[in-house]
Design a protein around this motif. Structure first.
Motif, PDB file in Angstrom:
ATOM      1  N   PRO A 139       4.240   1.129  -2.761  1.00  0.00           N
ATOM      2  CA  PRO A 139       4.662   0.840  -1.387  1.00  0.00           C
ATOM      3  C   PRO A 139       6.185   0.694  -1.322  1.00  0.00           C
ATOM      4  O   PRO A 139       6.757  -0.139  -2.038  1.00  0.00           O
ATOM      5  CB  PRO A 139       3.955  -0.474  -1.065  1.00  0.00           C
ATOM      6  N   VAL A 140       6.831   1.487  -0.490  1.00  0.00           N
ATOM      7  CA  VAL A 140       8.299   1.485  -0.440  1.00  0.00           C
ATOM      8  C   VAL A 140       8.799   1.552   1.003  1.00  0.00           C
ATOM      9  O   VAL A 140       8.084   1.973   1.913  1.00  0.00           O
ATOM     10  CB  VAL A 140       8.901   2.681  -1.217  1.00  0.00           C
ATOM     11  N   LEU A 141      10.049   1.130   1.158  1.00  0.00           N
ATOM     12  CA  LEU A 141      10.787   1.322   2.394  1.00  0.00           C
ATOM     13  C   LEU A 141      11.903   2.299   2.072  1.00  0.00           C
ATOM     14  O   LEU A 141      12.849   1.971   1.346  1.00  0.00           O
ATOM     15  CB  LEU A 141      11.363   0.000   2.899  1.00  0.00           C
ATOM     16  N   ILE A 142      11.772   3.536   2.548  1.00  0.00           N
ATOM     17  CA  ILE A 142      12.694   4.611   2.173  1.00  0.00           C
ATOM     18  C   ILE A 142      14.006   4.470   2.930  1.00  0.00           C
ATOM     19  O   ILE A 142      14.023   4.234   4.140  1.00  0.00           O
ATOM     20  CB  ILE A 142      12.052   5.987   2.445  1.00  0.00           C
ATOM     21  N   GLU A 143      15.087   4.600   2.196  1.00  0.00           N
ATOM     22  CA  GLU A 143      16.421   4.494   2.795  1.00  0.00           C
ATOM     23  C   GLU A 143      16.607   5.604   3.829  1.00  0.00           C
ATOM     24  O   GLU A 143      16.430   6.785   3.533  1.00  0.00           O
ATOM     25  CB  GLU A 143      17.482   4.617   1.695  1.00  0.00           C
ATOM     26  N   GLY A 144      16.964   5.211   5.055  1.00  0.00           N
ATOM     27  CA  GLY A 144      17.133   6.196   6.118  1.00  0.00           C
ATOM     28  C   GLY A 144      15.821   6.686   6.691  1.00  0.00           C
ATOM     29  O   GLY A 144      15.796   7.625   7.493  1.00  0.00           O
ATOM     30  N   GLY A 145      14.730   6.066   6.273  1.00  0.00           N
ATOM     31  CA  GLY A 145      13.418   6.481   6.766  1.00  0.00           C
ATOM     32  C   GLY A 145      12.571   5.275   7.102  1.00  0.00           C
ATOM     33  O   GLY A 145      13.069   4.264   7.582  1.00  0.00           O
ATOM     34  N   GLY A 146      11.286   5.360   6.812  1.00  0.00           N
ATOM     35  CA  GLY A 146      10.381   4.266   7.133  1.00  0.00           C
ATOM     36  C   GLY A 146       9.570   3.840   5.934  1.00  0.00           C
ATOM     37  O   GLY A 146       9.838   4.229   4.795  1.00  0.00           O
ATOM     38  N   ALA A 147       8.544   3.050   6.191  1.00  0.00           N
ATOM     39  CA  ALA A 147       7.656   2.580   5.139  1.00  0.00           C
ATOM     40  C   ALA A 147       6.707   3.695   4.720  1.00  0.00           C
ATOM     41  O   ALA A 147       6.296   4.531   5.527  1.00  0.00           O
ATOM     42  CB  ALA A 147       6.866   1.374   5.636  1.00  0.00           C
ATOM     43  N   ASP A 148       6.365   3.708   3.428  1.00  0.00           N
ATOM     44  CA  ASP A 148       5.460   4.740   2.920  1.00  0.00           C
ATOM     45  C   ASP A 148       4.738   4.205   1.692  1.00  0.00           C
ATOM     46  O   ASP A 148       5.183   3.245   1.054  1.00  0.00           O
ATOM     47  CB  ASP A 148       6.243   6.007   2.560  1.00  0.00           C
ATOM     48  N   GLU A 149       3.599   4.814   1.379  1.00  0.00           N
ATOM     49  CA  GLU A 149       2.859   4.522   0.152  1.00  0.00           C
ATOM     50  C   GLU A 149       2.835   5.806  -0.663  1.00  0.00           C
ATOM     51  O   GLU A 149       2.161   6.763  -0.281  1.00  0.00           O
ATOM     52  CB  GLU A 149       1.435   4.059   0.471  1.00  0.00           C
ATOM     53  N   LEU A 150       3.592   5.843  -1.749  1.00  0.00           N
ATOM     54  CA  LEU A 150       3.694   7.043  -2.561  1.00  0.00           C
ATOM     55  C   LEU A 150       2.626   7.025  -3.643  1.00  0.00           C
ATOM     56  O   LEU A 150       2.598   6.138  -4.500  1.00  0.00           O
ATOM     57  CB  LEU A 150       5.089   7.138  -3.199  1.00  0.00           C
ATOM     58  N   ASP A 151       1.726   7.996  -3.590  1.00  0.00           N
ATOM     59  CA  ASP A 151       0.642   8.088  -4.559  1.00  0.00           C
ATOM     60  C   ASP A 151       1.209   8.371  -5.944  1.00  0.00           C
ATOM     61  O   ASP A 151       2.082   9.213  -6.108  1.00  0.00           O
ATOM     62  CB  ASP A 151      -0.311   9.216  -4.140  1.00  0.00           C
ATOM     63  N   PHE A 152       0.689   7.660  -6.957  1.00  0.00           N
ATOM     64  CA  PHE A 152       1.134   7.893  -8.336  1.00  0.00           C
ATOM     65  C   PHE A 152       1.019   9.369  -8.711  1.00  0.00           C
ATOM     66  O   PHE A 152       1.793   9.878  -9.510  1.00  0.00           O
ATOM     67  CB  PHE A 152       0.312   7.060  -9.308  1.00  0.00           C
ATOM     68  N   GLU A 153       0.035  10.043  -8.150  1.00  0.00           N
ATOM     69  CA  GLU A 153      -0.202  11.449  -8.474  1.00  0.00           C
ATOM     70  C   GLU A 153       1.007  12.313  -8.120  1.00  0.00           C
ATOM     71  O   GLU A 153       1.228  13.362  -8.728  1.00  0.00           O
ATOM     72  CB  GLU A 153      -1.436  11.940  -7.719  1.00  0.00           C
TER      73      GLU A 153
END
Length: 221
Positions: A139-153
């Motif tokens: 789970p991250v808050l991307i710089e210049g973007g929004g919140a996201d959940e990046l799958d390990f895959e």
């Protein structure tokens, strides 16, 4: 072209890999007196008069999970496997979970299988926060973007510098982000998994754990 769902693809891979199904098998006796399989390829770690505790591989999240099965009025039975068969089950788990090399802030590296994230009270005090589920996403808050959940895959590498993360995806793209704690409770995120020394009889589904703040780099295979 038919698009198969990820868990189904993994199940087909497990079958095609030629691993024999030799773990513990749990049965439930239905009202007609017939034994029905509840779970196969499991490892039972505790068989108590009131409950059964067992481990199995969760296909959807590609990690090892622990299940507590309350006996209640239900009749269960277990076909138990031997030490060699249990080692084979662990080998299967290690092959199909997420594998990565983690480097801590001191530069020490370790190869970890069936990697996942879980959440605990800060400072290592107390048990895990059951209200916040374990996951194989970042789970991250991307710089210049929004919140996201990046799958390990989708991840190739995570580089951690203080509060900043540099996340490189398998397609070559890179993003700068901050870790987004998925709870308002005081919590500590940890990477957990199993190593080559993992004992199948271990009640835990991991023998390696490290707080996210102590990690310098994660390299996925």
């Amino acid at each position: 072209m038919l698009k198969l769902k990820k868990p189904l693809v993994l199940l087909l891979l497990l079958i095609a890999a030629g691993f024999p199904a030799r773990g513990d098998t749990l049965y439930q006796t239905n009202p007609q007196g017939k034994q029905v399989i509840v779970h196969r390829d499991a490892i039972v770690v505790k068989d108590d008069p009131s409950f059964i505790l067992y481990k199995h591989f969760e296909l959807k999240e590609r990690r090892v999970a622990k299940i507590r099965l309350s006996r209640g009025a239900t009749t269960y039975s277990i076909a138990t496997s031997g030490p060699e068969e249990r080692q084979q089950i662990v080998a299967k788990w290690k092959r199909f979970g997420f594998t990565a090399t983690l480097v801590d802030q001191a530069g020490k590296s370790v190869r970890v299988f069936d990697l996942y994230l879980d959440f605990y009270p800060p400072g290592g005090r107390g048990s895990l926060l059951e209200s916040v589920p374990a996951r194989t996403t970042l789970p991250v808050l991307i710089e210049g973007g929004g919140a996201d959940e990046l799958d390990f895959e989708k991840l190739a590498q995570i580089e951690i510098q203080g509060e900043k993360l540099r996340v490189t995806l398998r397609d070559g793209k890179a993003v700068t982000a901050r870790f987004l704690m998925p709870t308002n409770q005081p919590a500590e995120a940890r990477f957990l998994g199993i190593t080559d020394q993992y004992d199948p009889a271990n009640e835990n589904v991991f023998d390696f754990a490290i707080p996210l703040q102590q990690v310098k780099e994660v390299r996925f295979e």
